[in-house]
Design a protein around this motif. Structure first.
Motif, PDB file in Angstrom:
ATOM      1  N   PRO A 252      -3.522  -0.535  15.678  1.00 47.11           N
ATOM      2  CA  PRO A 252      -3.364  -0.992  14.638  1.00 47.11           C
ATOM      3  C   PRO A 252      -2.502  -0.151  13.712  1.00 47.11           C
ATOM      4  CG  PRO A 252      -5.746  -0.283  15.175  1.00 47.11           C
ATOM      5  CD  PRO A 252      -4.820  -0.093  16.314  1.00 47.11           C
ATOM      6  N   LYS A 253      -1.622  -0.708  12.785  1.00 46.68           N
ATOM      7  CA  LYS A 253      -1.114   0.301  11.826  1.00 46.68           C
ATOM      8  C   LYS A 253      -1.080  -0.412  10.364  1.00 46.68           C
ATOM      9  CE  LYS A 253       3.282  -1.585  13.456  1.00 46.68           C
ATOM     10  NZ  LYS A 253       4.419  -1.446  14.314  1.00 46.68           N
ATOM     11  N   VAL A 254      -1.071   0.127   9.442  1.00 47.19           N
ATOM     12  CA  VAL A 254      -0.615  -0.381   8.013  1.00 47.19           C
ATOM     13  C   VAL A 254       0.699  -1.143   8.173  1.00 47.19           C
ATOM     14  CG1 VAL A 254      -0.709   0.116   5.433  1.00 47.19           C
ATOM     15  CG2 VAL A 254      -2.273   1.284   7.026  1.00 47.19           C
ATOM     16  N   ALA A 255       0.575  -2.388   7.705  1.00 44.94           N
ATOM     17  CA  ALA A 255       1.846  -3.259   7.505  1.00 44.94           C
ATOM     18  C   ALA A 255       2.141  -3.885   6.341  1.00 44.94           C
ATOM     19  CB  ALA A 255       1.739  -4.305   8.703  1.00 44.94           C
ATOM     20  N   HIS A 256       3.550  -4.439   5.957  1.00 47.21           N
ATOM     21  CA  HIS A 256       3.557  -5.333   4.766  1.00 47.21           C
ATOM     22  C   HIS A 256       3.054  -6.384   4.897  1.00 47.21           C
ATOM     23  CE1 HIS A 256       7.062  -2.318   4.680  1.00 47.21           C
ATOM     24  NE2 HIS A 256       7.250  -2.666   3.359  1.00 47.21           N
ATOM     25  N   PHE A 257       2.734  -7.044   3.663  1.00 46.00           N
ATOM     26  CA  PHE A 257       2.385  -8.526   3.582  1.00 46.00           C
ATOM     27  C   PHE A 257       3.394  -9.212   3.992  1.00 46.00           C
ATOM     28  CE2 PHE A 257      -0.522  -6.304   0.315  1.00 46.00           C
ATOM     29  CZ  PHE A 257      -1.789  -6.719   0.863  1.00 46.00           C
ATOM     30  N   PRO A 258       3.137 -10.322   4.694  1.00 45.94           N
ATOM     31  CA  PRO A 258       4.303 -11.510   4.979  1.00 45.94           C
ATOM     32  C   PRO A 258       4.692 -12.247   3.525  1.00 45.94           C
ATOM     33  CG  PRO A 258       2.298 -11.944   6.448  1.00 45.94           C
ATOM     34  CD  PRO A 258       1.922 -10.667   5.546  1.00 45.94           C
ATOM     35  N   ASP A 259       5.637 -12.654   3.268  1.00 47.13           N
ATOM     36  CA  ASP A 259       6.153 -13.313   2.005  1.00 47.13           C
ATOM     37  C   ASP A 259       5.037 -14.218   1.564  1.00 47.13           C
ATOM     38  OD1 ASP A 259       8.446 -11.760   2.241  1.00 47.13           O
ATOM     39  OD2 ASP A 259       9.629 -13.263   3.088  1.00 47.13           O
ATOM     40  N   ASP A 260       4.466 -15.159   2.326  1.00 43.38           N
ATOM     41  CA  ASP A 260       3.528 -16.146   1.891  1.00 43.38           C
ATOM     42  C   ASP A 260       2.404 -15.479   1.223  1.00 43.38           C
ATOM     43  OD1 ASP A 260       3.005 -15.451   4.483  1.00 43.38           O
ATOM     44  OD2 ASP A 260       1.567 -17.215   4.582  1.00 43.38           O
ATOM     45  N   ILE A 261       1.751 -14.334   1.634  1.00 43.54           N
ATOM     46  CA  ILE A 261       0.778 -13.707   1.339  1.00 43.54           C
ATOM     47  C   ILE A 261       0.914 -12.963   0.353  1.00 43.54           C
ATOM     48  CG2 ILE A 261      -1.294 -11.979   2.065  1.00 43.54           C
ATOM     49  CD1 ILE A 261      -1.423 -14.823   3.419  1.00 43.54           C
ATOM     50  N   LEU A 262       2.108 -12.359   0.147  1.00 44.45           N
ATOM     51  CA  LEU A 262       2.688 -11.501  -0.948  1.00 44.45           C
ATOM     52  C   LEU A 262       2.657 -12.476  -2.317  1.00 44.45           C
ATOM     53  CD1 LEU A 262       3.515  -8.661  -1.711  1.00 44.45           C
ATOM     54  CD2 LEU A 262       5.879  -9.085  -1.399  1.00 44.45           C
ATOM     55  N   ALA A 263       3.189 -13.713  -1.926  1.00 46.78           N
ATOM     56  CA  ALA A 263       3.354 -14.570  -3.223  1.00 46.78           C
ATOM     57  C   ALA A 263       1.955 -14.897  -3.535  1.00 46.78           C
ATOM     58  CB  ALA A 263       4.311 -16.007  -2.646  1.00 46.78           C
ATOM     59  N   ASN A 264       0.947 -15.329  -2.729  1.00 48.90           N
ATOM     60  CA  ASN A 264      -0.406 -15.248  -3.260  1.00 48.90           C
ATOM     61  C   ASN A 264      -0.975 -14.220  -4.047  1.00 48.90           C
ATOM     62  OD1 ASN A 264      -0.318 -17.609  -1.776  1.00 48.90           O
ATOM     63  ND2 ASN A 264      -1.474 -17.091  -0.157  1.00 48.90           N
ATOM     64  N   MET A 265      -0.679 -13.236  -3.383  1.00 42.45           N
ATOM     65  CA  MET A 265      -1.151 -11.809  -4.177  1.00 42.45           C
ATOM     66  C   MET A 265      -0.700 -11.900  -5.566  1.00 42.45           C
ATOM     67  SD  MET A 265      -3.153  -9.170  -3.190  1.00 42.45           S
ATOM     68  CE  MET A 265      -3.030  -9.100  -1.334  1.00 42.45           C
ATOM     69  N   LYS A 266       0.841 -12.313  -5.736  1.00 38.76           N
ATOM     70  CA  LYS A 266       1.477 -11.897  -7.074  1.00 38.76           C
ATOM     71  C   LYS A 266       0.937 -13.044  -7.992  1.00 38.76           C
ATOM     72  CE  LYS A 266       5.964 -10.525  -5.521  1.00 38.76           C
ATOM     73  NZ  LYS A 266       7.146 -10.657  -5.147  1.00 38.76           N
ATOM     74  N   ALA A 267       0.580 -14.257  -7.324  1.00 37.14           N
ATOM     75  CA  ALA A 267      -0.289 -15.367  -8.067  1.00 37.14           C
ATOM     76  C   ALA A 267      -1.598 -14.935  -8.782  1.00 37.14           C
ATOM     77  CB  ALA A 267      -0.242 -16.662  -7.417  1.00 37.14           C
ATOM     78  N   MET A 268      -2.406 -14.422  -7.614  1.00 37.24           N
ATOM     79  CA  MET A 268      -3.917 -13.906  -8.005  1.00 37.24           C
ATOM     80  C   MET A 268      -3.609 -12.895  -9.427  1.00 37.24           C
ATOM     81  SD  MET A 268      -7.117 -12.674  -5.821  1.00 37.24           S
ATOM     82  CE  MET A 268      -7.525 -14.156  -5.416  1.00 37.24           C
TER      83      MET A 268
END
Length: 160
Positions: A121-137
């Protein structure tokens, strides 16, 4: 994505097995209640159990700070809030309050969470769809005041 500001969990009840020898909720189970609320918020962000199973991506807690404000007892009914304070491409910072259904504050929790590729396991970038949800929240939660109890640290304050 339509997001409540803050996210409020379902009502949860303090269970018999969670009561310690002092007659109140054991400290570990406050974290269970906070975690159950987080699971609800994570599902809203698209990061529920299916996300881990199908995409092999998940979250790990990096740091947590709980403040115990008022005791909870057997049968108490509570709900928990989740406020997204900040995020970047690989992690997010949230604040939670655990409240009795009558409204009084039982505990607070501040947490730094990492987004993780389970194959590392390693720290990774959010996928675009999850990042969009994060931005909205985050945008929905920006209208909330910064919690007074956020940003606390552990230590003994000395008089100078």
């Amino acid at each position: 994505m339509s997001t409540a500001a803050p996210v409020i969990s379902r009502v949860m009840e303090v269970e018999k097995e969670w009561i310690d020898y002092n007659g109140h909720l054991n400290m570990a189970y406050y974290n269970v209640l906070f975690d159950r609320c987080s699971d609800e918020a994570f599902a809203m962000l698209g990061m529920g159990p299916d996300y881990a199973k199908e995409r092999r991506l998940t979250t790990y807690t990096a740091e947590i700070h709980v403040c115990y404000v008022r005791e909870l007892h057997l049968g108490n009914k509570v709900n928990c809030s989740f406020q997204l304070l900040d995020f970047d491409e690989k992690r997010f910072h949230a604040y939670q309050e655990l409240r009795h259904v009558d409204g009084w504050l039982a505990a607070t929790c501040e947490v730094l969470t990492l987004h993780v590729d389970m194959d590392g396991p390693k720290v990774a970038h959010f996928p675009d769809d999850i990042l969009a949800n994060m931005k909205a929240m985050h945008a929905a939660h920006q209208s909330l005041p910064k919690p007074e109890r956020a940003g606390r640290s552990v230590g003994i304050k000395r008089k100078t």
